[in-house]
Design an enzyme around this catalytic site. Structure first.
Site, short mmCIF file in Angstrom:
data_model
loop_
_atom_site.label_atom_id
_atom_site.label_comp_id
_atom_site.label_asym_id
_atom_site.label_seq_id
_atom_site.Cartn_x
_atom_site.Cartn_y
_atom_site.Cartn_z
N SER A 21 -13.80 17.90 17.06
CA SER A 21 -12.45 18.48 17.21
C SER A 21 -11.54 17.80 16.44
O SER A 21 -10.52 18.24 15.99
CB SER A 21 -11.95 18.39 18.76
OG SER A 21 -11.59 17.03 19.17
N MET A 95 -20.66 7.56 15.75
CA MET A 95 -21.10 6.70 16.48
C MET A 95 -21.81 5.57 15.97
O MET A 95 -22.78 5.13 16.57
CB MET A 95 -21.44 7.50 17.78
CG MET A 95 -20.44 8.19 18.51
SD MET A 95 -19.08 7.03 18.96
CE MET A 95 -18.34 8.14 20.38
N LEU A 98 -20.34 0.60 10.71
CA LEU A 98 -20.65 0.21 9.34
C LEU A 98 -20.67 -1.17 8.72
O LEU A 98 -20.02 -2.08 9.64
CB LEU A 98 -19.52 1.07 8.40
CG LEU A 98 -19.25 2.51 8.66
CD1 LEU A 98 -17.88 3.07 7.95
CD2 LEU A 98 -20.39 3.35 7.94
N ASN A 112 -10.32 4.65 11.34
CA ASN A 112 -10.96 5.27 12.71
C ASN A 112 -10.02 5.59 13.88
O ASN A 112 -9.03 4.75 14.06
CB ASN A 112 -12.11 4.25 13.33
CG ASN A 112 -12.82 4.45 14.38
OD1 ASN A 112 -13.14 5.75 14.50
ND2 ASN A 112 -13.00 3.62 15.34
N HIS A 114 -9.81 5.56 17.97
CA HIS A 114 -10.61 5.24 18.85
C HIS A 114 -9.69 5.66 20.44
O HIS A 114 -8.54 5.42 20.38
CB HIS A 114 -10.87 3.72 19.02
CG HIS A 114 -11.51 3.13 20.17
ND1 HIS A 114 -13.00 3.32 20.19
CD2 HIS A 114 -11.12 2.45 21.14
CE1 HIS A 114 -13.28 2.68 21.46
NE2 HIS A 114 -12.11 2.23 21.85
N ASP A 150 -14.53 -1.44 16.65
CA ASP A 150 -13.18 -1.02 17.19
C ASP A 150 -12.21 -2.14 16.96
O ASP A 150 -11.22 -2.41 17.82
CB ASP A 150 -13.20 -0.69 18.40
CG ASP A 150 -14.13 0.56 18.93
OD1 ASP A 150 -14.37 1.37 17.53
OD2 ASP A 150 -14.95 0.78 19.60
N GLU A 179 -4.90 12.61 20.35
CA GLU A 179 -5.49 12.09 19.21
C GLU A 179 -5.21 13.17 18.13
O GLU A 179 -4.99 12.76 17.09
CB GLU A 179 -7.11 12.21 19.46
CG GLU A 179 -7.43 11.17 20.34
CD GLU A 179 -8.95 10.83 20.36
OE1 GLU A 179 -9.59 11.09 19.47
OE2 GLU A 179 -9.47 10.46 21.47
C1 GAR Z 1 -12.68 10.98 20.08
O1 GAR Z 1 -12.30 10.91 21.51
C2 GAR Z 1 -12.73 9.86 19.47
O2 GAR Z 1 -11.63 8.91 19.62
C3 GAR Z 1 -14.03 9.10 19.74
O3 GAR Z 1 -14.96 10.01 19.92
C4 GAR Z 1 -14.42 11.41 20.12
C5 GAR Z 1 -14.68 12.21 19.22
O4 GAR Z 1 -14.30 13.59 19.49
N1 GAR Z 1 -14.17 7.74 18.97
C6 GAR Z 1 -14.95 6.82 19.58
O5 GAR Z 1 -15.16 6.64 20.72
C7 GAR Z 1 -15.13 5.74 18.52
N2 GAR Z 1 -15.33 4.66 18.98
P1 GAR Z 1 -14.25 14.67 18.49
O6 GAR Z 1 -15.80 14.68 17.88
O7 GAR Z 1 -14.01 15.92 19.28
O8 GAR Z 1 -13.49 14.46 17.26
#
Ligand code: GAR
Length: 194
Positions: A21, A95, A98, A112, A114, A150, A179
């Site tokens: 998203s 996920m 790096l 990134n 988070h 993170d 976000e």
């Molecule tokens: C998001 O909430 C992002 O902040 C999180 O994964 C989700 C991805 O949503 N990221 C982490 O947890 C990284 N540590 P999306 O695939 O719909 O963008």
């Protein structure tokens, strides 16, 4: 690494593992008239990541990278980044961690998003942990990527109130909407400093 000159847009690569998203939202922003960036590449470590459909729909070059050996995976990714003249990487639900070497190789131009108010709640299940701890706020953070999970300098952060009747799903969805506001803002901030 290539730098953009004059009117040229900055080439960005988005790394995903899931729904995408944030990718979808960044594609939308990249298509705006005054956008400073172009999404030139999408990398996914998950073959069936739903987010890949957005790359396909909007005809963005995309690569699935097998992470069974992370050193090989990172080598392949670096080749793709060079080939596509990428200036900046945006991790958007990617996920995998790096390596220090990869980050150094890419000159630290990696950011990134988070879903927590870092430095609180690094890692997984951030909103659940915030609710279990009876926090008043959860939220989201865009930060530079360092080799520690993170961590790295914070670019922008948004607090989101945890409401009395919130379930995990309701809170996660509310933060996700934030976000989608925060990431493009943070990206523009980074681009103006490149
Ligand atoms: C998001 O909430 C992002 O902040 C999180 O994964 C989700 C991805 O949503 N990221 C982490 O947890 C990284 N540590 P999306 O695939 O719909 O963008």
């Amino acid at each position: 690494m290539q730098r953009s000159i004059g009117f040229k847009k900055i080439n960005v690569a988005i790394f995903i593992s899931g729904d995408g998203s944030n990718l979808k939202n960044l594609i939308y922003h990249s298509h705006k008239k005054n956008s400073k960036f172009k999404i030139a590449l999408v990398i996914s470590n998950v073959q069936k990541a739903k987010g890949l459909n957005y790359a396909i729909k909007f005809k963005i070059k995309n690569k699935i990278v097998n992470y069974s050996n992370f050193k090989d995976a990172e080598k392949k990714i670096l080749i793709e980044l060079k080939k596509n003249k990428i200036n900046l990487i945006c991790l958007a639900g990617f996920m995998k961690i790096l390596s220090k070497k990869f980050i150094k190789n890419f000159n630290h131009n990696i950011i990134n998003i988070h879903p927590s108010l870092l430095p609180k709640y690094k890692g997984l299940n951030t909103h659940q942990r915030a609710m279990d701890d009876k926090e008043k706020y959860s939220g989201c953070t865009v930060h530079y990527v360092s080799s520690k999970l993170d961590s790295g300098k914070i670019i922008l952060q948004k607090k989101v109130k945890i409401l009395k009747n919130d379930t995990l799903k309701i809170l996660s969805n509310r933060v996700l909407k934030h976000e989608h506001l925060l990431y493009p803002k943070a990206l523009n901030k980074v681009l103006s400093n490149l």
